[in-house]
Design an enzyme around this catalytic site. Structure first.
Site, mmCIF file in Angstrom:
data_model
loop_
_atom_site.group_PDB
_atom_site.id
_atom_site.type_symbol
_atom_site.label_atom_id
_atom_site.label_comp_id
_atom_site.label_asym_id
_atom_site.label_seq_id
_atom_site.Cartn_x
_atom_site.Cartn_y
_atom_site.Cartn_z
ATOM 1 C CG PHE A 10 -1.542 1.257 1.615
ATOM 2 C CD1 PHE A 10 -2.146 2.092 0.681
ATOM 3 C CD2 PHE A 10 -1.520 1.654 2.950
ATOM 4 C CE1 PHE A 10 -2.703 3.316 1.069
ATOM 5 C CE2 PHE A 10 -2.078 2.858 3.349
ATOM 6 C CZ PHE A 10 -2.656 3.698 2.403
ATOM 7 C CB ILE A 11 2.895 3.016 2.563
ATOM 8 C CG1 ILE A 11 1.743 3.008 3.567
ATOM 9 C CG2 ILE A 11 3.631 4.353 2.620
ATOM 10 C CD1 ILE A 11 2.174 3.081 5.025
ATOM 11 C CG LEU A 33 5.082 -9.627 -5.807
ATOM 12 C CD1 LEU A 33 4.933 -10.123 -7.249
ATOM 13 C CD2 LEU A 33 4.364 -8.286 -5.645
ATOM 14 C CB SER A 83 1.595 -3.932 7.449
ATOM 15 O OG SER A 83 0.539 -4.252 6.559
ATOM 16 C CB THR A 132 3.941 1.605 13.172
ATOM 17 O OG1 THR A 132 2.709 1.841 13.847
ATOM 18 C CG2 THR A 132 4.648 0.478 13.914
ATOM 19 C CG ASP A 133 1.022 5.571 15.527
ATOM 20 O OD1 ASP A 133 0.854 4.386 15.171
ATOM 21 O OD2 ASP A 133 0.118 6.428 15.453
ATOM 22 C CD GLU A 134 -0.416 -0.090 15.174
ATOM 23 O OE1 GLU A 134 -0.503 -1.204 15.690
ATOM 24 O OE2 GLU A 134 -1.022 0.238 14.130
ATOM 25 C CE1 TYR A 158 3.225 -3.812 11.620
ATOM 26 C CE2 TYR A 158 1.915 -2.424 13.090
ATOM 27 C CZ TYR A 158 2.732 -2.567 11.974
ATOM 28 O OH TYR A 158 3.060 -1.461 11.225
ATOM 29 C CB ALA A 160 6.279 -6.952 19.922
ATOM 30 C CB SER A 161 7.562 -7.819 14.777
ATOM 31 O OG SER A 161 6.570 -7.145 14.030
ATOM 32 C CE LYS A 162 7.416 -1.568 11.095
ATOM 33 N NZ LYS A 162 7.951 -1.683 9.709
ATOM 34 C CE LYS A 197 -3.113 -3.260 7.729
ATOM 35 N NZ LYS A 197 -2.105 -2.919 6.794
ATOM 36 N N PRO A 213 -18.011 -4.118 10.589
ATOM 37 C CG PRO A 213 -16.257 -5.639 10.267
ATOM 38 C CD PRO A 213 -17.172 -4.718 9.526
#
Ligand code: NAD
Ligand code: TYD
Length: 355
Positions: A10-11, A33, A83, A132-134, A158, A160-162, A197, A213
């Site tokens: 995406f980005i 891919l 991601s 990421t900000d996460e 996710y 934690a891995s980043k 997302k 949802p």
């Protein structure tokens, strides 16, 4: 010449399209891919010699080494990652393999390549790690937004891995002098986002007349950034950022998930009125909450604004409108995404969720 990893996602694909369009400089795009990578995103560059696409894994040391020594890029812009938080909850293994081991391999190959450059090339080289900000964890409603010195407190596999990959990048700068920079960005939205997302999922479910949802009470807050603003920030950091620094990138658009979904529904009511369901917001359904769901993310991007002169230009309402119109105009792209693997994911994640 630059090397982009994950440039079919995406980005990454937005960055590649903008880079070629705005700078004209050639790039090599290394992408495995996975389900999230899609060469259709880059169809407009087909046959363009400025875009060299190589299908491969960032964990492949020989391949990465061959690309670096063969193409001699002055920068690596590293997007490649698993991601999606929900997928990391169901199956974290690939997040460790790609986000941690893959980044480590990329850093190791980059270091060996960088050490062999002459002094001028060494000084000009950049390793830009997109994060990421996460990694900063979750904020309370009255907390100040995340700054570059907020403590790391990742809560999902996710994030934690980043976080782990960010630490490796930082260590390669401090230990070996590799001219690396880190950007930590808030939630992106815009064209070419895979419909797992929130925003594209809601757009496409609404068009199909299926439920929208909302995890838990829908009061979780995210700071939304239009993807082209993010890409502009990354070009700015490449051009003006100082090695060893971290820059937070955000959109100044804090919204609850319910506010976002209502905004999407309102725009859809206007742009593509439903024949069957009345107002799209009637499709909103509260489902079981995400385990460990972070309550609020918010970014203080004053450092990049003050030091490098970047600021976001797209408003949320206009950005959502553009995004929606892009999806409505690209239903073939959507149709091709909705493979069996996508349907399987929807069943895994939402199958037993209705409250
Ligand atoms: P994405 O999932 O859409 O794309 C990821 C791309 O990486 C895909 O093209 C995939 O094929 C490729 N890839 C995955 N594993 C690979 C591997 N082992 N080797 C080579 N290529 C591989 O992701 P995105 O949303 O475009 O995010 C890009 C980067 O930005 C990620 O590092 C992510 O952590 C970060 N980020 C994303 C957001 C967001 O809102 N999407 C926000 C902040 C930071
Ligand atoms: P998402 O787009 O997965 O990004 P992230 O988890 O990285 O922030 O989710 C954005 C917000 O929307 C998050 O609070 C989870 C919520 N959400 C839902 O309520 N329903 C959904 O179906 C999805 C995918 C997300």
């Amino acid at each position: 010449m630059i090397l982009v990893t994950g440039g079919a996602g995406f980005i990454g694909s937005n960055f590649v399209l903008d880079w070629v369009g705005l700078t004209g400089e050639p790039l090599v795009n290394l992408d495995k891919l996975t389900y999230a990578g899609n060469l259709e995103n880059l169809a407009s560059l087909k046959g363009d010699p400025r875009h060299v696409f190589i299908r491969g894994d960032i964990n492949d040391a020989g391949l990465v080494n061959g690309i670096l020594t063969g193409y001699r890029p002055w920068a690596i812009v590293h997007f490649a990652a698993e991601s999606h938080v929900d997928r990391s909850i169901h199956a974290p293994d690939d997040f460790i393999k790609t986000n941690i081991n893959g980044t480590f391999n990329l850093l190791s190959q980059a270091l060996a390549y960088w050490q062999g450059l002459d002094a001028d090339e060494k000084a000009a080289f950049r390793f830009l790690h997109i994060s990421t900000d996460e990694v900063y964890g979750s904020l309370g409603s009255d907390d100040h937004p995340f700054t570059e010195v907020s403590p790391y407190a990742p809560n999902s596999p996710y994030s934690a891995s980043k976080a782990s990959s960010d630490h490796l990048v930082r260590a390669f700068y401090h230990t070996y002098g590799l001219p690396a920079l880190i950007t930590n960005c808030s939630n992106n939205y815009g064209p070419y986002q895979f419909p797992e997302k929130l925003i594209p999922l809601v757009i496409l479910n609404a068009i199909e007349g299926t439920s929208l949802p909302i995890y838990g009470d829908g009061q979780n807050v995210r700071d939304w950034l239009y993807v082209s603003d993010h890409c502009e920030a990354l070009r700015t950091v490449l051009a003006k950022g100082a090695p060893g620094q971290t820059y937070n990138i955000g959109g100044n658009n804090e919204r609850t998930n319910l506010e976002i979904v209502h905004a999407v529904c309102g725009l859809l009511d206007e742009l593509c009125p439903s024949q069957g369901v009345g107002r799209y917001s009637s499709l909103i359904t509260h489902v079981k909450d995400r385990p460990g769901h972070d309550r609020r993310y918010a970014i203080d991007s004053s450092k990049i604004q003050r030091q490098l002169g970047w600021r976001p230009v797209e408003g949320l309402e206009s950005g959502l409108r553009k995004t929606l119109m892009w999806y409505l105009d690209h239903m073939d792209w959507v149709k091709n995404i909705k493979t069996r693997a996508y349907q399987d994911w929807i069943e895994i994640n939402y199958g037993a969720m209705e409250e």
